[in-house]
Design a protein around this motif. Structure first.
Motif, PDB file in Angstrom:
ATOM      1  N   ASP A  65      92.814  39.551  29.512  1.00 12.37           N
ATOM      2  CA  ASP A  65      94.137  38.941  28.809  1.00 12.37           C
ATOM      3  C   ASP A  65      94.162  37.961  28.183  1.00 12.37           C
ATOM      4  O   ASP A  65      95.047  37.058  28.152  1.00 12.37           O
ATOM      5  CB  ASP A  65      95.325  39.194  30.119  1.00 12.37           C
ATOM      6  N   HIS A  66      93.023  37.408  27.857  1.00 17.70           N
ATOM      7  CA  HIS A  66      92.754  36.268  27.252  1.00 17.70           C
ATOM      8  C   HIS A  66      93.388  35.885  26.009  1.00 17.70           C
ATOM      9  O   HIS A  66      93.606  36.876  25.091  1.00 17.70           O
ATOM     10  CB  HIS A  66      91.375  35.759  27.124  1.00 17.70           C
ATOM     11  N   GLU A  67      93.701  34.581  25.578  1.00 17.50           N
ATOM     12  CA  GLU A  67      94.547  34.290  24.479  1.00 17.50           C
ATOM     13  C   GLU A  67      93.438  33.529  23.472  1.00 17.50           C
ATOM     14  O   GLU A  67      93.646  33.317  22.252  1.00 17.50           O
ATOM     15  CB  GLU A  67      95.693  33.357  24.716  1.00 17.50           C
ATOM     16  N   VAL A  68      92.546  33.070  23.988  1.00 19.65           N
ATOM     17  CA  VAL A  68      91.622  32.175  23.343  1.00 19.65           C
ATOM     18  C   VAL A  68      90.186  32.475  24.032  1.00 19.65           C
ATOM     19  O   VAL A  68      90.215  32.627  25.284  1.00 19.65           O
ATOM     20  CB  VAL A  68      91.782  30.735  23.348  1.00 19.65           C
ATOM     21  N   ALA A  69      88.934  32.404  23.143  1.00 17.05           N
ATOM     22  CA  ALA A  69      87.750  32.400  23.683  1.00 17.05           C
ATOM     23  C   ALA A  69      86.557  31.180  23.187  1.00 17.05           C
ATOM     24  O   ALA A  69      87.145  30.930  22.007  1.00 17.05           O
ATOM     25  CB  ALA A  69      86.899  33.615  23.209  1.00 17.05           C
ATOM     26  N   VAL A  70      86.098  30.556  24.151  1.00 19.24           N
ATOM     27  CA  VAL A  70      85.320  29.461  23.881  1.00 19.24           C
ATOM     28  C   VAL A  70      83.940  30.049  23.763  1.00 19.24           C
ATOM     29  O   VAL A  70      83.500  29.991  25.225  1.00 19.24           O
ATOM     30  CB  VAL A  70      85.674  28.153  24.441  1.00 19.24           C
ATOM     31  N   VAL A  71      82.998  30.105  22.899  1.00 16.64           N
ATOM     32  CA  VAL A  71      81.816  30.665  22.874  1.00 16.64           C
ATOM     33  C   VAL A  71      80.826  29.999  22.347  1.00 16.64           C
ATOM     34  O   VAL A  71      80.673  29.297  21.368  1.00 16.64           O
ATOM     35  CB  VAL A  71      81.683  32.026  22.007  1.00 16.64           C
ATOM     36  N   GLU A  72      79.748  29.575  23.343  1.00 18.09           N
ATOM     37  CA  GLU A  72      78.541  28.739  22.869  1.00 18.09           C
ATOM     38  C   GLU A  72      77.380  29.606  22.332  1.00 18.09           C
ATOM     39  O   GLU A  72      77.131  30.573  22.791  1.00 18.09           O
ATOM     40  CB  GLU A  72      77.922  28.093  24.202  1.00 18.09           C
ATOM     41  N   MET A  73      76.717  29.143  21.305  1.00 13.69           N
ATOM     42  CA  MET A  73      75.816  29.759  20.605  1.00 13.69           C
ATOM     43  C   MET A  73      74.510  28.876  20.167  1.00 13.69           C
ATOM     44  O   MET A  73      74.631  27.872  19.609  1.00 13.69           O
ATOM     45  CB  MET A  73      76.185  30.147  19.050  1.00 13.69           C
TER      46      MET A  73
END
Length: 474
Positions: free
Chosen positions: A162-170
């Motif tokens: 149910d997330h509104e934002v995703a912070v993804v490390e690459m």
């Protein structure tokens, strides 16, 4: 909640359902049987064991409801034992994992805000700071630990609920890797923390490292990019691309930027400054020492602003920030010694930043325990010597080194005129540990810094622990 069912998975990965309910809902994807929990989906990335207990069995025993495997031979007796579970075969589980993640991300629509973070150093701490700020307003998913590669990024995105934002490390080691990840994640905002020397042995130059990091733009429909304006190559790139179809936002301390800091006060394990975010400003305290965490806070402030957070939420997010384990982790031992565990990874740039933090401890004996930096290739000797030259002029009291290339650090650091009171090189971690046991006092602060493969994290006791309790692995 946007959910995947077994029949969706079979279709997306071009798989074959061996047994189980095709209408079962699937949540919690894992690729390591040691991390499997009840109800999870286990996907085996790599070859199965042909003899003895196979990974899919181990996953079921650990509580998984679904296992996805490659086309391995399955004993009918074993299959009958697990007939109430779901077993899926596919020719390429890794490709299947990535396709599933791409599908799951697409379920949230092209306007779903994915913040993708890359750079030579500081990706994880920046990710944690950005998450801490954004989560003040939004239900936010973030990369756990350093799950930043071709397996970790898909697993992160499959965690969307149910997330509104995703912070993804690459992360990346070679050309093409960020390209693959960004086309799975499809970021709305890309963050480039810096361009340094990490993986220069694979890529050949810092300019090539920048080129590999900029692959992150390939997965973006509208290119919104946040960059560290004090990094020389990113500053140059920003100037060269200012008039192109890219929205570039900057943070910095030295060069004029959209978000900047002034009146910076650096303490032993904290800092404070006035944060300027475009035309607003506020005072903020960072609960971790080091100038590099001021940069992290500026970056998080900028990303937060772009996502509509106000100054109060940004400030609250920075001041409640918590570090990922093994990154500038502070532990106080029984005898009063302070251990700074920054042993997860290292580069020339991150060693400089960690040593600057160590130098803030004015009333204690400052001990730097430095090991090899990996993946430098033909540049290994030169860059380790540069580390030694930097340390030569530092305000630390004791330098302890071990590792094949760390001898070059010692050679440069111990030249005549060095400010370091004592410098020692050890042939092994065991000898290094014995010296530490025999020579540390309660008035020491000890920094451990090296590439992860040096296993320096094993040298770091937990809070209220002791070096005497440590047993090193072989």
């Amino acid at each position: 909640m946007k959910e995947l069912k077994v029949k969706d998975i079979v279709r997306i990965i071009d798989g074959t359902l061996i047994c189980g309910d095709q209408d079962k809902t699937c949540n919690g994807f894992k690729y390591d049987t040691r991390e499997v929990e009840n109800g999870d989906v286990f996907i085996r990335v790599g070859n199965e064991k042909e003899e003895g207990k196979q990974y899919w069995e181990m996953a079921f025993e650990a509580g998984a409801d679904v296992s996805i495997i490659n086309d391995v031979r399955i004993d009918l007796e074993k299959l009958n034992k697990w007939k109430d579970k779901v077993l899926i075969k596919t020719n390429d589980p890794l490709k299947g994992l990535q396709n599933l993640a791409r599908y799951k991300r697409d379920m949230y629509g092209e306007n779903f805000p994915v913040v993708a973070i890359t750079g030579s150093v500081g990706k994880t701490s920046t990710k944690d700071m950005v998450y801490s700020v954004i989560s003040q307003k939004f239900n936010t998913l973030k990369t756990q630990g350093n799950y930043n590669n071709h397996i970790g990024v898909p697993l992160t995105l499959l965690g969307l609920k149910d997330h509104e934002v995703a912070v993804v490390e690459m992360g990346m080691n070679h050309f093409g890797e960020i390209s693959n990840l960004t086309n799975i994640a499809k970021p709305k905002i890309a963050v480039l923390t810096n361009i340094g020397t990490s993986h220069i042995g694979n890529l050949g130059s810092r300019e090539n490292i920048l080129k590999a990091k900029l692959e992150i733009l390939e997965g973006m429909k509208e290119k919104v990019v946040v960059v560290n304006n004090d990094n020389d190559l990113l500053h140059k790139w920003k100037l060269e691309n200012a008039d192109k179809n890219i929205k570039i936002y900057t943070f910095g301390i030295q060069n004029e930027s959209d978000v900047w800091a002034e009146n910076i006060i650096l303490n032993e394990n904290s800092s404070s400054f006035c944060c300027h975010v475009f035309d607003t400003q506020f005072e903020v305290n960072v609960p971790v020492g080091g100038e590099h965490f001021v940069y992290n806070a500026l970056c998080a402030s900028l990303v937060g602003h772009l996502l509509g957070l106000d100054s109060e939420d940004i400030k609250k997010g920075i001041e409640s920030f918590e570090l990922t384990k093994n990154r500038m982790e502070m532990n106080k031992l029984k005898n009063g010694t302070i251990v700074i565990n920054d042993a997860y990874n290292a580069s020339l740039e991150s060693i400089k930043a960690s040593v600057k933090c160590l130098e803030e401890y004015k009333e204690k004996r400052k001990v730097a325990v430095i090991g090899d930096v990996f993946e430098l290739g033909e540049f290994a000797e030169d860059l380790h010597r540069k580390m030694g030259k930097y340390l030569y002029d530092s305000n630390i009291d004791l330098l302890l080194c071990t590792g094949e290339n760390s001898r070059f650090i010692v050679e440069e650091a111990e030249k005549e005129g060095t400010r370091i009171k004592e410098i020692k090189y050890f042939s092994s971690r065991e000898n290094l540990l014995e010296y530490i046991k025999a020579n540390t006092t309660g008035n020491d602060v000890i920094l451990f810094k090296a590439s992860n493969g040096m296993k320096f994290y094993e040298l770091c006791p937990e809070n209220n622990g002791s070096f005497e309790d440590i047993k090193l692995s072989k």
